[in-house]
Write an enzyme that holds these catalytic residues in place. Structure first.
Site, short mmCIF file in Angstrom:
data_model
loop_
_atom_site.label_atom_id
_atom_site.label_comp_id
_atom_site.label_asym_id
_atom_site.label_seq_id
_atom_site.Cartn_x
_atom_site.Cartn_y
_atom_site.Cartn_z
CD GLU A 21 -1.79 -2.39 1.39
OE1 GLU A 21 -0.64 -2.66 1.79
OE2 GLU A 21 -2.67 -3.25 1.24
CG HIS A 44 -11.39 -6.75 6.61
ND1 HIS A 44 -10.45 -7.37 7.37
CD2 HIS A 44 -10.95 -6.82 5.33
CE1 HIS A 44 -9.47 -7.83 6.59
NE2 HIS A 44 -9.76 -7.50 5.34
#
Lengths: 329, 337
Positions: free
Chosen positions: B68, B137
């Site tokens: 990322e 999440h």
């Protein structure tokens, strides 16, 4: 160490390299003094000892290439051709500085010279270099991106992520690791399981060489070769510049982590003394030449200090400018 | 008024709208490309980019490694060099691995360089809870990002915004984060005829009302609309305000609505402590204190990591029932209903 470093040295070329290194050395010594006088504040990281890396590398790079640097970037900025006045004024926090006093010592930028900072998060510049190189690749340019970082960055995840990305995407990045053996005060062998940094790049299938970073000719030669290879064949390359920082990490560092004798030993093989001795032995320069370069650097630095000290401050009313782009109305 | 495009009449999902936005951007500007994890061959983790690889090729639809920080930073670098990257970070949860690039670089480079540099990158992130994905999440961290000067934060909640916010973000010379709530991808609707572009400046009144303003964004918009319907049957007219952009916040629209309704309930899927809902509350206190007939109320996610089990997750998140209760309580206590 890289092979084939014996490039024939001419008087003119040698004096140019020496001039650039002496400008940087003189600039840094003056900054040290100016810090004591409180003209410069904040963090100040000096480049003494590592001048051969910036000067050799910038000589080999082209004006269209993009540069990403670290918080120890005065040398890179000067060697790139950013006017000393603008750099000194930035260190003074003045409106005439590169970043109008918003960046300081660690954040020198010059968009016109494709100099993208001055990044003060260790390894934080590497992903940006990958992006600049991606743009060069997508736009089919022959320019490359040169990314400087220190041995400390090698421990960061961003180093590994970026080397991997650059390798699989064959990005035109030249990774230039300035290995001065210490990440602040932590010696390389205390921080790295594998101290052969060039070998780490090879693990990502990037062509990688260790270079004597105290020898400006070796640096120039190695960067030339690596940049040519990137321009002609594509893909990244990696050079580990083995160098040494003569001064403290910053102005708040009592240097408890290394012996004075170690510093002295490295000073004896410093880049300026080495090149001077070599050129004199070859009959390419005289002591008078040396004095002249010293005087030239001192005059330029005096003028830069004068410029910075007499420059205006950015109006406090403009504090919030540039947080967002200023659109033409 | 231009005639409505054919697609305006058709039903489409929020997902289709985002995909069409990306497709139009790629067709219209050769500087634009999409990169992120599994955006190519896989078709996007939420199937947003499905089919785009076939249409545009792997140079412009770029699968990245799970890095990322590297690929968000690469988006920033490419933007510095004049391109218009769209970076998809699969979810806001993973953007934490790229925080250095977003906060230390994207947000600072313009100011820190004295205006020499711009970072016209667009970062798209799926956000939010509601799918039983548990704590790692299910974050709603858009309010966190809205704390950062230098970033623009936009939250498309409607089909129109899903379709047109991306173009506005790509036109911006500043870094823009677009938060797409994962619960909305399957929502269907149709585009409003006549709308072909939107801005990233203004909040929108999604339902007018005179008694209370429900201030919200993202998936919570629909919970507010449901609550407003319920309340209407009880004689309470709730106005529903969709913030659309969290930075900048559209103070004028927020304050003018609350000046009319004299009551405000803020509904935010983020946690309440140190939050976007706290920021909106403070602005109301600063700018409309004497026009409020009751203290501002908030309906936020309970201060727990979002749990897995359905009943626990539902209890943790804002719901139409909780919103309606908060309104009733406010109006009853205030005695002005």
């Amino acid at each position: 160490m890289s092979a084939g470093t014996e490039v024939a040295l001419t008087r003119e070329h040698g004096l140019e390299l020496l001039r650039e290194m002496m400008r940087i050395r003189g600039f840094e010594d003056r900054c040290y003094q100016l810090y004591g006088e409180a003209k410069i504040r904040g963090f100040l990281h000096l480049y003494n000892g590592e001048e051969a890396v910036a000067v050799g590398a910038m000589r080999a790079l082209r004006p269209g290439d993009a540069i990403v640097s670290t918080y120890r970037e005065h040398g890179h900025a000067l060697a790139r051709g950013i006017p000393m006045n603008k750099i000194m004024a930035e260190l003074f926090g003045r409106q005439t500085g590169c970043s109008r006093g918003r960046g300081g010592s660690m954040h020198i930028f010059d968009a016109s010279r494709r100099f993208y900072g001055g990044n003060a998060i260790v390894a934080g510049g590497l992903p940006i270099a990958a992006g600049l190189a991606l743009a060069q690749q997508l736009q089919r340019q022959s320019d490359i991106t040169a990314c400087f970082f220190g041995d400390g960055a090698v421990a960061e995840g961003e180093f590994h992520e970026t080397l991997n990305l650059a390798s699989i995407w064959k990005l035109p990045v030249l990774f230039l690791c300035e290995n001065n053996l210490y990440a602040m005060g932590t010696a390389l062998e205390r921080a790295q399981a594998e101290t052969d940094i060039a070998a780490k790049a090879r693990a990502y299938r990037i062509e990688s060489t260790a270079v004597d970073g105290m020898d400006v000719s070796s640096v120039e030669h190695a960067v030339n070769n690596a940049a040519d290879k990137i321009r002609n064949q594509g893909g990244p390359a990696f050079l580990e510049m083995r160098t040494y920082r003569f001064r403290a990490h910053s102005m708040f560092d009592p240097q408890l982590y290394r012996e004075k004798s170690e510093i002295e030993a490295w000073r004896k093989k410093g880049p300026i003394v080495t090149l001077t001795t070599r050129m004199k032995a070859l009959g390419l320069m005289t002591e008078e030449d040396y004095r002249r370069l010293e005087d030239d650097a001192a005059s330029e630095i005096d003028a830069a200090v004068q410029f910075a000290d007499s420059s205006p401050w950015e109006p406090a009313a403009d504090l919030e400018r540039f947080v967002y782009a200023e659109r033409a109305s | 008024m231009p005639s409505a495009p054919p697609e305006a009449q058709a039903r489409l999902s929020y997902r289709d709208a985002v995909r069409e936005a990306i497709r139009c951007a790629l067709r219209g500007d050769p500087r634009t490309f999409l990169m992120g994890e599994d955006v190519g061959r896989y078709g996007g983790s939420y199937a947003v980019s499905k089919g785009l690889l076939e249409e545009f090729g792997d140079e412009r639809i770029r699968d990245t490694p799970l890095s990322e920080s590297a690929f968000v930073g690469a988006g920033i670098g490419a933007a510095l060099a004049g391109l218009r990257p769209i970076v998809e970070v699969m979810t806001v949860n993973f953007s934490l691995l790229a925080l250095d690039q977003i906060v230390n670089n994207a947000a600072t480079l313009s100011h820190m360089s004295g205006g020499q540099l711009n970072v016209p990158v667009v970062i798209r992130l799926a956000t939010g809870a509601g799918r039983q994905l548990a704590a790692q999440h299910s974050h709603s961290l858009e309010g966190w990002y809205a704390h950062i000067p230098g970033l623009r934060i936009a939250v498309p909640a409607t089909i129109d915004d899903a379709r047109y916010m991306l173009a506005a973000a790509l036109e911006s010379p500043d870094p823009v984060l677009l938060f797409e709530h994962l619960y909305l991808y399957n929502m269907e609707g149709s585009l409003t005829p006549g709308i072909e572009r939107v801005d990233l400046e203004h909040a929108a009144i999604r339902r007018p009302g005179r008694d209370v303003t429900l201030i919200t964004y993202g998936w919570s918009l629909y919970k507010c609309l449901e609550a407003a319907t319920t309340l209407a049957s009880e004689g309470i007219q709730a106005e529903v305000l969709d913030l659309r952009t969290l930075r900048p916040l559209d103070d004028a629209t927020i304050v003018s609505s609350v000046r009319r309704t004299r009551h405000a309930v803020i509904v935010d899927e983020g946690w309440r402590s140190g939050s976007l809902s706290a920021e909106v509350t403070t602005r109301l206190v600063e700018q409309a204190f004497y026009e409020l007939d009751a203290p501002v109320a908030r309906v936020c996610t309970a201060e727990v990591p979002v749990p897995y089990a359905k009943h626990l997750e539902e209890t943790a998140l804002p719901s139409a029932a909780r919103i309606a209760s908060a309104v009733r309580e406010m109006l009853t206590r205030g005695g002005s209903a």
